[in-house]
Design an enzyme around this catalytic site. Sequence first.
Site: not given
Length: 265
Positions: A154, A158
């Site tokens: 990600h 995140k």
Amino acid sequence: MKIAIVGAAGRMGQMLIRQIARTEGCSLAGASEAPGSRAIGRDAGEIAGMEANGVKISADSTAAIVAANVVIDFTMPAATAAHARIAADKGVSMVIGTTGLDPGQTAAVHECARRIPILWAANMSLGINVLMALVEKTASLLDPGYDIEVLEMHHRHKIDAPSGTALALGRSAAAGREVKLEDVWRKSREGHTGARPPGEIGFATLRGGEEVGVHTVMFAAAGERLELSHRAFSRETYASGALRGALWLKDRKPGLYGMKDVLGL
């Protein structure tokens, strides 16, 4: 369907506002942000990069929620638990896309689902939820000689790892093997770890750049490796799934639902 967005100025909040504007049968009824946000008092449409829509972003999440039939929450664990309590008190349905809730926050959501319908999914993407079904089926077909590893990547912003989606994929694999994930998972490896124990479900986490989301489940055995993968290129896929879930919640009885229910998987 009148929808409230909490965390309206965030990346997902903005995407949801844009998605509501182009989804037939939906309208934005309320929008809120955390106290102190620079977005408070501004028009939600303008914040989302569209024309003004007349909905001002408020610091009062209760006011935003009571104006709606359903509230959509992609915020932070503590805020999500608080919003669930407000929604339950006011009789407003809820869609939750937040991950990383601790046991107490999770219990709060479960308690609220006794009073209102709540759709809670680690990932609202239709493709990811099909992948989860495939992972469970594959794990049930392959013998324990196939080692299972879940790889995810990600964007750099995140905050939880492994991702909620990666853990959900791990749970799908564990369900296919009829074991409890917490009994067999390995969330990270470092140093002299020794040989891989039989039946372990491992996780590998990558973070960097602006990657929306990549998930791969590997089934590795002597002589071959099977990989099931999904890559999201835009948060629009999450917003679209969340709105599909919000519309699906109409007239549902109180309870905790998932995207499997929405898709009939």
